[in-house]
Design a protein around this motif. Structure first.
Motif, PDB file in Angstrom:
ATOM      1  N   ILE A   1     -88.545 -17.097  -8.113  1.00  0.00           N
ATOM      2  CA  ILE A   1     -87.628 -18.232  -7.968  1.00  0.00           C
ATOM      3  C   ILE A   1     -86.839 -18.450  -9.265  1.00  0.00           C
ATOM      4  N   ALA A   2     -87.501 -18.284 -10.393  1.00  0.00           N
ATOM      5  CA  ALA A   2     -86.798 -18.439 -11.672  1.00  0.00           C
ATOM      6  C   ALA A   2     -85.695 -17.384 -11.790  1.00  0.00           C
ATOM      7  N   ALA A   3     -86.002 -16.160 -11.352  1.00  0.00           N
ATOM      8  CA  ALA A   3     -84.997 -15.095 -11.398  1.00  0.00           C
ATOM      9  C   ALA A   3     -83.856 -15.381 -10.426  1.00  0.00           C
ATOM     10  N   LEU A   4     -84.208 -15.963  -9.288  1.00  0.00           N
ATOM     11  CA  LEU A   4     -83.188 -16.315  -8.282  1.00  0.00           C
ATOM     12  C   LEU A   4     -82.242 -17.374  -8.855  1.00  0.00           C
ATOM     13  N   ASP A   5     -82.827 -18.407  -9.460  1.00  0.00           N
ATOM     14  CA  ASP A   5     -82.003 -19.459 -10.074  1.00  0.00           C
ATOM     15  C   ASP A   5     -81.092 -18.861 -11.148  1.00  0.00           C
ATOM     16  N   ALA A   6     -81.669 -17.976 -11.947  1.00  0.00           N
ATOM     17  CA  ALA A   6     -80.881 -17.376 -13.036  1.00  0.00           C
ATOM     18  C   ALA A   6     -79.722 -16.552 -12.483  1.00  0.00           C
ATOM     19  N   ASN A   7     -79.955 -15.912 -11.364  1.00  0.00           N
ATOM     20  CA  ASN A   7     -78.909 -15.061 -10.789  1.00  0.00           C
ATOM     21  C   ASN A   7     -77.809 -15.874 -10.098  1.00  0.00           C
ATOM     22  N   THR A   8     -78.188 -16.994  -9.498  1.00  0.00           N
ATOM     23  CA  THR A   8     -77.209 -17.724  -8.680  1.00  0.00           C
ATOM     24  C   THR A   8     -76.593 -18.926  -9.384  1.00  0.00           C
ATOM     25  N   HIS A   9     -77.134 -19.301 -10.532  1.00  0.00           N
ATOM     26  CA  HIS A   9     -76.550 -20.422 -11.271  1.00  0.00           C
ATOM     27  C   HIS A   9     -75.693 -19.884 -12.416  1.00  0.00           C
ATOM     28  N   PHE A  10     -74.513 -20.460 -12.521  1.00  0.00           N
ATOM     29  CA  PHE A  10     -73.580 -20.004 -13.561  1.00  0.00           C
ATOM     30  C   PHE A  10     -73.282 -21.157 -14.501  1.00  0.00           C
ATOM     31  N   SER A  11     -72.872 -20.813 -15.694  1.00  0.00           N
ATOM     32  CA  SER A  11     -72.524 -21.906 -16.627  1.00  0.00           C
ATOM     33  C   SER A  11     -71.305 -22.640 -16.092  1.00  0.00           C
ATOM     34  N   THR A  12     -70.336 -21.888 -15.612  1.00  0.00           N
ATOM     35  CA  THR A  12     -69.167 -22.487 -14.941  1.00  0.00           C
ATOM     36  C   THR A  12     -68.734 -21.541 -13.822  1.00  0.00           C
ATOM     37  N   SER A  13     -68.044 -22.096 -12.863  1.00  0.00           N
ATOM     38  CA  SER A  13     -67.500 -21.228 -11.808  1.00  0.00           C
ATOM     39  C   SER A  13     -66.268 -21.863 -11.188  1.00  0.00           C
ATOM     40  N   HIS A  14     -65.455 -21.025 -10.622  1.00  0.00           N
ATOM     41  CA  HIS A  14     -64.290 -21.495  -9.877  1.00  0.00           C
ATOM     42  C   HIS A  14     -64.188 -20.613  -8.639  1.00  0.00           C
ATOM     43  N   SER A  15     -64.104 -21.234  -7.488  1.00  0.00           N
ATOM     44  CA  SER A  15     -64.066 -20.432  -6.266  1.00  0.00           C
ATOM     45  C   SER A  15     -63.077 -20.999  -5.261  1.00  0.00           C
ATOM     46  N   THR A  16     -62.657 -20.147  -4.374  1.00  0.00           N
ATOM     47  CA  THR A  16     -61.852 -20.595  -3.230  1.00  0.00           C
ATOM     48  C   THR A  16     -62.477 -19.979  -1.986  1.00  0.00           C
ATOM     49  N   GLY A  17     -62.251 -20.620  -0.871  1.00  0.00           N
ATOM     50  CA  GLY A  17     -62.821 -20.087   0.359  1.00  0.00           C
ATOM     51  C   GLY A  17     -62.504 -20.972   1.535  1.00  0.00           C
ATOM     52  N   PHE A  18     -63.218 -20.769   2.597  1.00  0.00           N
ATOM     53  CA  PHE A  18     -63.010 -21.612   3.767  1.00  0.00           C
ATOM     54  C   PHE A  18     -64.302 -21.791   4.552  1.00  0.00           C
ATOM     55  N   ILE A  19     -64.344 -22.906   5.245  1.00  0.00           N
ATOM     56  CA  ILE A  19     -65.517 -23.246   6.062  1.00  0.00           C
ATOM     57  C   ILE A  19     -65.059 -23.270   7.509  1.00  0.00           C
ATOM     58  N   THR A  20     -65.722 -22.505   8.347  1.00  0.00           N
ATOM     59  CA  THR A  20     -65.366 -22.505   9.779  1.00  0.00           C
ATOM     60  C   THR A  20     -66.530 -23.085  10.574  1.00  0.00           C
ATOM     61  N   THR A  21     -66.234 -24.121  11.312  1.00  0.00           N
ATOM     62  CA  THR A  21     -67.278 -24.766  12.124  1.00  0.00           C
ATOM     63  C   THR A  21     -66.972 -24.553  13.600  1.00  0.00           C
ATOM     64  N   VAL A  22     -67.969 -24.095  14.310  1.00  0.00           N
ATOM     65  CA  VAL A  22     -67.834 -23.917  15.771  1.00  0.00           C
ATOM     66  C   VAL A  22     -68.813 -24.890  16.424  1.00  0.00           C
ATOM     67  N   ASP A  23     -68.277 -25.813  17.208  1.00  0.00           N
ATOM     68  CA  ASP A  23     -69.134 -26.773  17.908  1.00  0.00           C
ATOM     69  C   ASP A  23     -68.434 -27.243  19.171  1.00  0.00           C
ATOM     70  N   ARG A  24     -68.870 -28.381  19.707  1.00  0.00           N
ATOM     71  CA  ARG A  24     -68.312 -28.854  20.986  1.00  0.00           C
ATOM     72  C   ARG A  24     -66.831 -29.186  20.880  1.00  0.00           C
ATOM     73  N   PHE A  25     -66.336 -29.380  19.658  1.00  0.00           N
ATOM     74  CA  PHE A  25     -64.912 -29.683  19.497  1.00  0.00           C
ATOM     75  C   PHE A  25     -64.062 -28.421  19.430  1.00  0.00           C
ATOM     76  N   GLY A  26     -64.710 -27.273  19.426  1.00  0.00           N
ATOM     77  CA  GLY A  26     -63.979 -26.017  19.290  1.00  0.00           C
ATOM     78  C   GLY A  26     -64.237 -25.398  17.929  1.00  0.00           C
ATOM     79  N   THR A  27     -63.249 -24.694  17.420  1.00  0.00           N
ATOM     80  CA  THR A  27     -63.397 -24.028  16.122  1.00  0.00           C
ATOM     81  C   THR A  27     -62.433 -24.663  15.121  1.00  0.00           C
ATOM     82  N   ARG A  28     -62.962 -25.094  13.995  1.00  0.00           N
ATOM     83  CA  ARG A  28     -62.119 -25.716  12.961  1.00  0.00           C
ATOM     84  C   ARG A  28     -62.340 -24.986  11.645  1.00  0.00           C
ATOM     85  N   THR A  29     -61.249 -24.788  10.950  1.00  0.00           N
ATOM     86  CA  THR A  29     -61.356 -24.131   9.653  1.00  0.00           C
ATOM     87  C   THR A  29     -60.727 -25.017   8.581  1.00  0.00           C
ATOM     88  N   SER A  30     -61.449 -25.190   7.492  1.00  0.00           N
ATOM     89  CA  SER A  30     -60.919 -25.953   6.355  1.00  0.00           C
ATOM     90  C   SER A  30     -61.036 -25.094   5.110  1.00  0.00           C
TER      91      SER A  30
END
Lengths: 246, 407
Positions: free
Chosen positions: A29-58
């Motif tokens: 777990i310590a190695a996992l934290d070390a691998n996935t935690h960064f001092s700083t980060s900047h990211s872009t991306g999108f979230i797609t949700t599929v549910d009873r309302f259909g498909t929405r992307t933000s």
């Protein structure tokens, strides 16, 4: 020449993996934290949700600094302009049509973000896993043809959103491939699977992951990271409350 | 026989008055009970129609299945449904609404409340908030303005002109927040609404909840006073045949179980009235029995002079009837006067109703109903008169020789 190179590469690989061979759950777990935690980060991306309302992307843009500070800004759809700022002690929501920033605390952090299967806590929580959870190594298992450690985490505090977590951690890249979040009695709350990974500055991280809130019917959310920069220079001003309205 | 009965009544006036008083109290209690019930029923009907459901409420057919989650995604296209309703001759008015839970943020403080997005122009036929506006003005359409319930404004310590931020779950399950200026304070007659409701323009509510052009419900008023159930069914059928949308269309009495209970409870109140009158009649029964023993010699003498058993029975029955007729009349008249005065002034249940989530006003106005009062009067006289039948049978069976021994 090529034989020497092969031997050297093999030695280096063994040297890298050696510390985690026969590792305890805490070391993993310590190695996992070390691998996935960064001092700083900047990211872009999108979230797609599929549910009873259909498909929405933000689409979103996110910044993070240290273990506890992050900012997510939504850049499309009805939520365009909404921002989530996480600091060590609080979580703030900024809405373009509201005069004041809304501070969420306690159980409100478990509310859904954009009606997706992700909660505010899921999106913003970082930190030292071992300070919040007791880890137990359950064994090894293959998931998607990847050899994984199966580690069970049990929350030390009753206030944790997920009393138990079972993680399938890629032994080669020390990244979570699958996770199951449950109550202390074992009732499933959420499931997460990493569909695709990417390498950034020598670290393998999740690029596309799928989250299913088991308490919702016929709903799942996929989170795509399109770009990720890590360990870059970020101004503290980005994470200031007064700057949320930009 | 009538003269004889009247004379016998006045022979011991104090005792006759006591009997009449018992009947009067019973009649008065029943008339007041029914006046209060009629007042509550009318008040509840009025409140339901104005502030909750209209006479008929239309919602998406799938809404009821997930009602406890307030599924705003189960919405109706406002313009489409309104166009159908506007063409129906039996529909006097209709108005779209969205009712939703929210959190009010005022600085560091926050509290839950209920938001009501209303089409203020069409709401004149329903809640007509102008009539309960106690301070300020109604919101202007298309602006971030709202009205606060008086008790809610008091608990927030908010005044007109202040800004509030509202956070709510949108129809698609995400969250959104908007800030509004308080432009007016309303005092709805229902305590629960005053303590928790705020009213904003429908278009603003749609924007906050990401429901552009959609409403959660449409309330309807009928043109005639005819039973509403057939009209509710016709509305659903018309909407389906005209625009192909399946809706749930129900009358206010079908929606509100408490109101339906009120209507069936009337039968129970009639039973209570019967018990009241039987209790009141025990005084007459007791008095008649005493009178029969007192007048044993007199009865024997009348029978010796040729009076038939039936005539003896009729005499005592008439005495009972006259006493109960006078007593019930006085009781009903006094009750009508009290109910009239209370109906003007109202009975304030604010303290008792605080925290009670019912569609009944905090101040109740008893309603006098002449037809009900006449019914109670006849009912009272009948029960009291019939109650005297048992002792009069005893009088009729008295043997002349036996009776004369009482001399």
């Amino acid at each position: 020449m090529s034989r020497k190179f092969l031997i050297l590469t093999l030695c280096l690989s063994v040297a890298t993996l050696l510390p985690l061979m026969g590792a305890t759950a805490q070391q993993i777990i310590a190695a996992l934290d070390a691998n996935t935690h960064f001092s700083t980060s900047h990211s872009t991306g999108f979230i797609t949700t599929v549910d009873r309302f259909g498909t929405r992307t933000s689409t979103f843009e996110a910044w993070a600094k240290g273990e506890h500070t992050s900012l997510i800004a939504f850049t499309s759809g009805l939520e365009r302009g909404q921002k989530i700022l996480r600091t060590e002690s609080s979580l703030y929501l900024y809405y373009p049509d509201a005069d004041q920033v809304i501070r969420l605390q306690g159980a409100a952090l478990r509310q859904s973000v954009l009606g997706s299967d992700l909660s505010y806590e899921d999106l913003t929580k970082e930190g030292n896993t071992l300070s919040s959870y007791q880890a137990t190594l359950l064994g090894e298992e293959r998931f998607d043809d990847v050899l994984c450690w199966v580690v069970k985490l049990e929350a030390k505090s009753k206030s944790s959103a997920y009393p138990t977590q079972t993680l399938w951690i890629d032994q080669e890249h020390t990244v979570v491939r699958k996770a199951r979040y449950a109550t202390s009695s074992g009732r499933g709350l959420k499931e997460m699977e990493v569909i695709e990974t990417m390498e950034v500055n020598g670290r393998v991280v999740a690029k596309k992951s799928r989250v299913v809130d088991l308490l919702k019917k016929n709903s799942h959310t996929t989170m795509h990271i399109e770009s990720l920069e890590i360990d870059l220079a970020l101004s503290d001003a980005i994470f200031g409350l007064e700057n949320l309205s930009w | 026989m009538v003269k004889l009965a009247v004379r016998n009544i006045t022979r011991n006036l104090r005792r006759s008055l006591l009997c009449a008083f018992a009947i009067a109290v019973s009649a008065m209690a029943i008339v007041l009970l029914f006046a209060l019930i009629d007042g509550m029923e009318a008040d509840m009907r009025d409140n339901l129609v104005k502030y909750y459901t209209g006479e008929i409420r239309i919602r998406s057919s799938g809404y009821a299945e997930h009602e406890r989650y307030r599924p705003l995604y189960q919405s109706l296209d406002y313009a489409t449904i309104t166009a159908v309703l506007d063409r129906m001759d039996e529909v006097a008015a209709s108005s779209g609404r969205i009712e939703f839970p929210l959190s009010i943020y005022l600085g560091e403080r926050s509290r839950p409340a209920v938001g009501l997005g209303l089409d203020f122009e069409r709401e004149h036929a329903f809640s007509n908030l102008g009539t309960i506006l106690t301070d300020g003005r109604l919101p202007t359409g298309g602006t971030n303005e709202l009205l606060l319930g008086a008790a809610l404004a008091k608990s927030l310590g908010t005044n007109i002109g202040e800004r509030l931020t509202l956070l709510a779950s949108t129809a698609a399950g995400s969250t959104n927040a908007m800030s509004f200026t308080v432009v007016g304070i309303v005092t709805p007659p229902i305590g629960a609404l005053s303590a928790s409701a705020l009213y904003l323009d429908l278009e603003r509510a749609q924007r906050l909840l990401h429901m552009e052009g959609q409403v959660q419900q449409i309330v309807v008023r009928a043109v005639s006073k005819a039973p509403l159930s057939p009209l509710a069914a016709r509305i659903a059928a018309d909407i389906f045949t005209t625009v192909g949308i399946e809706v749930e269309s129900k009358t206010f009495s079908q929606i509100n179980e408490l109101f339906a209970l009120f209507l069936t409870a009337r039968l129970i109140y009639y039973a209570i009235a019967l018990v009241f009158f039987i209790l009141g009649s025990t005084v007459i029964i007791n008095t008649t029995m005493m009178v029969i023993y007192e007048r044993m010699a007199e009865i024997g003498m009348m029978k010796a002079m040729g009076m038939q058993d039936g005539e003896v029975r009729l005499l005592f029955l008439l005495e009972g009837a006259f006493i109960s007729a006078v007593g019930a009349l006085v009781g009903v008249l006094v009750a009508l006067l009290i109910a009239y005065l209370l109906g003007k002034r109202g009975i304030d249940f604010t303290e008792a109703m605080s925290g009670v989530d019912m569609e009944i006003s905090s101040v109740l106005y008893p309603r006098t109903n002449v037809r009900t009062s006449i019914g109670i009067y006849v009912y009272g006289v009948l029960i009291a008169t019939l109650a005297t039948l048992a002792p009069t049978r005893r009088a009729a069976k008295i043997q002349v020789v036996e009776a004369l021994n009482y001399v």
